[in-house]
Design a protein around this motif. Sequence first.
Motif, PDB file in Angstrom:
ATOM      1  N   UNK A 131       0.786  -1.236   0.000  1.00  0.00           N
ATOM      2  CA  UNK A 131       0.000   0.000   0.000  1.00  0.00           C
ATOM      3  C   UNK A 131       0.821   1.290   0.000  1.00  0.00           C
ATOM      4  N   UNK A 132       1.972   1.287   0.650  1.00  0.00           N
ATOM      5  CA  UNK A 132       2.709   2.557   0.747  1.00  0.00           C
ATOM      6  C   UNK A 132       3.573   2.862  -0.459  1.00  0.00           C
ATOM      7  N   UNK A 133       3.597   1.958  -1.441  1.00  0.00           N
ATOM      8  CA  UNK A 133       4.574   2.107  -2.533  1.00  0.00           C
ATOM      9  C   UNK A 133       3.873   2.338  -3.873  1.00  0.00           C
ATOM     10  N   UNK A 134       4.662   2.680  -4.871  1.00  0.00           N
ATOM     11  CA  UNK A 134       4.116   2.798  -6.226  1.00  0.00           C
ATOM     12  C   UNK A 134       4.332   1.473  -6.953  1.00  0.00           C
ATOM     13  N   UNK A 135       3.262   1.007  -7.569  1.00  0.00           N
ATOM     14  CA  UNK A 135       3.305  -0.286  -8.252  1.00  0.00           C
ATOM     15  C   UNK A 135       2.814  -0.124  -9.686  1.00  0.00           C
ATOM     16  N   UNK A 136       3.159  -1.099 -10.492  1.00  0.00           N
ATOM     17  CA  UNK A 136       2.619  -1.128 -11.843  1.00  0.00           C
ATOM     18  C   UNK A 136       1.860  -2.448 -11.959  1.00  0.00           C
ATOM     19  N   UNK A 155       1.459  -7.539  -9.984  1.00  0.00           N
ATOM     20  CA  UNK A 155       1.885  -6.213  -9.557  1.00  0.00           C
ATOM     21  C   UNK A 155       3.408  -6.214  -9.437  1.00  0.00           C
ATOM     22  N   UNK A 156       4.049  -5.172  -9.904  1.00  0.00           N
ATOM     23  CA  UNK A 156       5.518  -5.053  -9.749  1.00  0.00           C
ATOM     24  C   UNK A 156       5.839  -3.639  -9.285  1.00  0.00           C
TER      25      UNK A 156
END
Length: 286
Positions: free
Chosen positions: A83-88, A117-118
């Motif tokens: 949740x706290x990060x940016x994902x693609x 998700x990465x």
Amino acid sequence: MNDSVYLNGEFIPLAEARIPVMDRGFLFGDSVYEVIPAYGGRLFRLPQHLHRLEQSLHAIHMQNPMSRQNWETILGALAAQHPGTDQSIYLQVTRGVAGARDHAIPAGLEPTIFAMSSPLPAPDPGIPARGIAAITLDDIRWRLCNIKATTLLPNVLLRQEAGERGALEAILIRDGLAVEGAASNLFIVDDGQLITPPKGEHLLPGITRDLVLELAAEAEIPYCEANITAERLDEADEIWLTSSTREIMPVTHLDDRPINNGRPGPLWRRMNELFQAYKEELRTKG
Ligand code: PDD
């Protein structure tokens, strides 16, 4: 479900995800995909991405295998893993597994549905000072580039050639017109006006492209959708390339020639600020 991927109804570890070799996505590239950023766990322009997925499926004569609500649940669950990060978030729908290898499409196949998700790396912090280099190349792709198909061999070869010539992206020229990048949409700034080619069969209707136009309209930046000749590209005051994973990239060298004296231009700075503010709002308020 930490770090799992979605495959045909199940969340499983990536290393356990398997598809049969008779899958038409594997044999023919008979499949479509989407790449959706998630900023702080929040999906970027999900309705627009799901709409484009539907258009791609329709164009290859497939039904959407899931309701919008199911897509939202699955993609939201993948985004919520970090949740706290940016994902693609990557998703792919193939036509499914056939009994024999045959170009003709068999009736009654079950589509293969995959999503993962990465981590989405932040844009290179050197870009606002340096920009990026791009080269122009002949557009060797097929005619239906509006379909987000996984059949990406031309894009792979074009991007590779750009890399081998020290550039980050290739700008593709078809019939004398600059249409888009190998994995991005194209904008130029000419005499204070922002210009991007109109949607059509020769380019992907990019989600970032549409947001840039929306932000331009809100900020009263003059813009238009018009064809860009190769000559006009050469004379542009600024050149930008946009994509979900690389945001808005200012091109400061084209075919080894500096654009705007080799520095990102003033309109790019303004648009990038608007774009970053949009992202931050999504990240913090949803
Ligand atoms: N590619 N044009 C092409 C050919 C693309 O492959 C992409 C994106 C875009 C930009 O579209 P969007 O703004 O919706 O990302 C334009 C993705 C990121 C990819 O293939 O990984």
